[in-house]
Design a protein around this motif. Sequence first.
Motif, PDB file in Angstrom:
ATOM      1  N   ALA A 264       0.856  -1.183   0.000  1.00 45.49           N
ATOM      2  CA  ALA A 264       0.000   0.000   0.000  1.00 45.49           C
ATOM      3  C   ALA A 264       0.889   1.230   0.000  1.00 45.49           C
ATOM      4  N   ARG A 265       0.635   2.156  -0.917  1.00 41.71           N
ATOM      5  CA  ARG A 265       1.436   3.380  -1.005  1.00 41.71           C
ATOM      6  C   ARG A 265       0.514   4.593  -1.107  1.00 41.71           C
ATOM      7  N   GLY A 266       0.891   5.646  -0.374  1.00 44.21           N
ATOM      8  CA  GLY A 266       0.120   6.884  -0.427  1.00 44.21           C
ATOM      9  C   GLY A 266       0.068   7.565   0.922  1.00 44.21           C
ATOM     10  N   ARG A 267      -1.071   8.175   1.212  1.00 45.36           N
ATOM     11  CA  ARG A 267      -1.246   8.886   2.484  1.00 45.36           C
ATOM     12  C   ARG A 267      -1.515   7.873   3.600  1.00 45.36           C
ATOM     13  N   ILE A 268      -0.605   7.795   4.557  1.00 44.83           N
ATOM     14  CA  ILE A 268      -0.700   6.829   5.641  1.00 44.83           C
ATOM     15  C   ILE A 268      -0.354   7.527   6.950  1.00 44.83           C
ATOM     16  N   GLY A 269      -1.239   7.470   7.923  1.00 39.89           N
ATOM     17  CA  GLY A 269      -0.961   8.020   9.235  1.00 39.89           C
ATOM     18  C   GLY A 269      -1.436   9.451   9.407  1.00 39.89           C
ATOM     19  N   HIS A 270      -1.085  10.028  10.551  1.00 40.66           N
ATOM     20  CA  HIS A 270      -1.585  11.329  10.962  1.00 40.66           C
ATOM     21  C   HIS A 270      -0.452  12.339  11.102  1.00 40.66           C
ATOM     22  N   ASP A 271      -0.817  13.616  10.917  1.00 45.22           N
ATOM     23  CA  ASP A 271       0.173  14.692  10.989  1.00 45.22           C
ATOM     24  C   ASP A 271      -0.464  15.897  11.679  1.00 45.22           C
ATOM     25  N   ASP A 272      -0.946  15.674  12.902  1.00 44.28           N
ATOM     26  CA  ASP A 272      -1.657  16.714  13.636  1.00 44.28           C
ATOM     27  C   ASP A 272      -0.768  17.331  14.720  1.00 44.28           C
ATOM     28  N   THR A 273      -1.116  18.509  15.143  1.00 45.89           N
ATOM     29  CA  THR A 273      -0.381  19.192  16.204  1.00 45.89           C
ATOM     30  C   THR A 273      -0.401  18.364  17.485  1.00 45.89           C
ATOM     31  N   GLY A 274       0.748  18.251  18.117  1.00 47.70           N
ATOM     32  CA  GLY A 274       0.832  17.554  19.394  1.00 47.70           C
ATOM     33  C   GLY A 274       1.156  16.081  19.312  1.00 47.70           C
ATOM     34  N   LEU A 275       1.251  15.525  18.112  1.00 49.21           N
ATOM     35  CA  LEU A 275       1.602  14.121  17.983  1.00 49.21           C
ATOM     36  C   LEU A 275       3.110  13.939  18.139  1.00 49.21           C
ATOM     37  N   GLY A 276       3.514  12.772  18.616  1.00 55.88           N
ATOM     38  CA  GLY A 276       4.911  12.518  18.919  1.00 55.88           C
ATOM     39  C   GLY A 276       5.737  12.175  17.698  1.00 55.88           C
ATOM     40  N   ARG A 277       7.023  11.956  17.915  1.00 55.56           N
ATOM     41  CA  ARG A 277       7.966  11.737  16.818  1.00 55.56           C
ATOM     42  C   ARG A 277       8.120  10.262  16.462  1.00 55.56           C
ATOM     43  N   ASN A 278       7.563   9.356  17.256  1.00 53.20           N
ATOM     44  CA  ASN A 278       7.802   7.928  17.036  1.00 53.20           C
ATOM     45  C   ASN A 278       6.528   7.155  16.719  1.00 53.20           C
ATOM     46  N   GLN A 279       6.699   6.016  16.084  1.00 51.39           N
ATOM     47  CA  GLN A 279       5.636   5.036  15.911  1.00 51.39           C
ATOM     48  C   GLN A 279       5.865   3.909  16.914  1.00 51.39           C
ATOM     49  N   TYR A 280       4.811   3.159  17.197  1.00 49.17           N
ATOM     50  CA  TYR A 280       4.982   2.010  18.094  1.00 49.17           C
ATOM     51  C   TYR A 280       3.954   0.937  17.775  1.00 49.17           C
ATOM     52  N   PHE A 281       4.251  -0.278  18.219  1.00 59.06           N
ATOM     53  CA  PHE A 281       3.481  -1.471  17.886  1.00 59.06           C
ATOM     54  C   PHE A 281       2.940  -2.098  19.161  1.00 59.06           C
ATOM     55  N   LYS A 282       1.689  -2.566  19.085  1.00 61.63           N
ATOM     56  CA  LYS A 282       1.070  -3.318  20.177  1.00 61.63           C
ATOM     57  C   LYS A 282       0.393  -4.543  19.567  1.00 61.63           C
ATOM     58  N   PHE A 283       0.445  -5.653  20.262  1.00 62.16           N
ATOM     59  CA  PHE A 283      -0.305  -6.825  19.802  1.00 62.16           C
ATOM     60  C   PHE A 283      -0.981  -7.488  20.982  1.00 62.16           C
ATOM     61  N   GLY A 284      -2.082  -8.152  20.676  1.00 62.22           N
ATOM     62  CA  GLY A 284      -2.882  -8.794  21.701  1.00 62.22           C
ATOM     63  C   GLY A 284      -4.335  -8.424  21.540  1.00 62.22           C
ATOM     64  N   PRO A 285      -5.235  -9.143  22.204  1.00 64.70           N
ATOM     65  CA  PRO A 285      -6.670  -8.892  22.035  1.00 64.70           C
ATOM     66  C   PRO A 285      -7.097  -7.553  22.636  1.00 64.70           C
ATOM     67  N   TYR A 286      -7.869  -6.804  21.858  1.00 62.10           N
ATOM     68  CA  TYR A 286      -8.464  -5.545  22.285  1.00 62.10           C
ATOM     69  C   TYR A 286      -9.898  -5.508  21.766  1.00 62.10           C
ATOM     70  N   ARG A 287     -10.819  -5.069  22.612  1.00 69.82           N
ATOM     71  CA  ARG A 287     -12.219  -4.938  22.210  1.00 69.82           C
ATOM     72  C   ARG A 287     -12.870  -3.837  23.038  1.00 69.82           C
ATOM     73  N   ASP A 288     -14.008  -3.349  22.563  1.00 67.79           N
ATOM     74  CA  ASP A 288     -14.873  -2.541  23.417  1.00 67.79           C
ATOM     75  C   ASP A 288     -15.440  -3.476  24.489  1.00 67.79           C
ATOM     76  N   ALA A 289     -16.222  -2.917  25.386  1.00 62.92           N
ATOM     77  CA  ALA A 289     -16.819  -3.758  26.416  1.00 62.92           C
ATOM     78  C   ALA A 289     -17.514  -4.960  25.779  1.00 62.92           C
ATOM     79  N   GLY A 290     -17.216  -6.158  26.250  1.00 58.94           N
ATOM     80  CA  GLY A 290     -17.762  -7.362  25.643  1.00 58.94           C
ATOM     81  C   GLY A 290     -18.119  -8.415  26.676  1.00 58.94           C
ATOM     82  N   GLU A 291     -18.684  -9.506  26.185  1.00 65.73           N
ATOM     83  CA  GLU A 291     -19.106 -10.600  27.049  1.00 65.73           C
ATOM     84  C   GLU A 291     -18.179 -11.789  26.868  1.00 65.73           C
TER      85      GLU A 291
END
Length: 320
Positions: A264-291
């Motif tokens: 995939a090539r093109g516009r990727i990610g955000h460029d807003d005021t106050g965002l940091g200089r680094n990217q980071y990775f997280k893995f593992g299950p994430y959900r909204d409130a669930g059963e």
Amino acid sequence: MRRHLAMTVLALIWPLSALAQDDPRTLRLVDGFDGADFSAEGGLYYRENSEQSAGSVLFQSTVRDAGAGALQLSVRPHCPPGSEGCSERAEIWEKTPLRVPYDEGVWYGFAMRFDDRPPTDDHRYVVAQWKREIGPEAEGDFSPFLALRMRSGQVFVTVETNYQPPPAAAPAVVAGRCPAGWTPVWLRPETAQMRYLVAVDAAWTPEVTPEFDHCTDALVLTGGTATLPHAAPDWHDYAFYTRPGPNGGGEIRILVDGAPLLTARGRIGHDDTGLGRNQYFKFGPYRDAGEGEWTMFYDSFRRGPDCRSILPEAACAGQE
């Protein structure tokens, strides 16, 4: 074949030098989750906070892909019924000093397996995500610029960027797809963001992701016609190259089980005021409130500056 790939990968990058180098961009990180804790060479940790208190992490040897063990991550109900903005996580993070600059390219690899009974409800589930650091002056809730997601038992990949109105001549979405050179997108002007749909599994239908109802040329997809593995209790090896480019020039590559899936090539990610200089990775299950409890398994984590630092040389042909 799958086991051979994972074992070959770990052999290629072991032994590793200590994490004492000054430049995180040159580091090669690895963790096979074979011991009772995260390895010193992996640079990973389980973050403790309220959302993560819904989760549990287990170093176990019963369900594994390669080596002596693998990581079992689970989330259980934690949020009050009917609560909004509450989430339940069991995510593994990169240590902050090891993060790579946002405008630099970096390769990640890991093996992943769903539990025997993955969720099949129409709910938001995320199993891996890449984000930009968010500083105290940033305004807004910034979604991951790359995420491996699941809904209704279907696996898909999304890419996020700042909102860009689609061209007036943009074609219409037909059966959830766009013509070559165009990518399905979910326009979200209320958040100043938009989300591309870049990959789906073989069982996917447009009804799973109806919000991707426009086409854009802000991101162009190339590569093979392969699909993502389904949410099943089978091990698969994933490799991702990430280089955000909010104003264009960004690039993401995805390989599954050593085979190229897409670029995939093109516009990727955000460029807003106050965002940091680094990217980071997280893995593992994430959900909204669930059963109920939801469990995922992970093995053979790798990170490196180039394809050959995380995959066998044969899989890296054309990836440099």
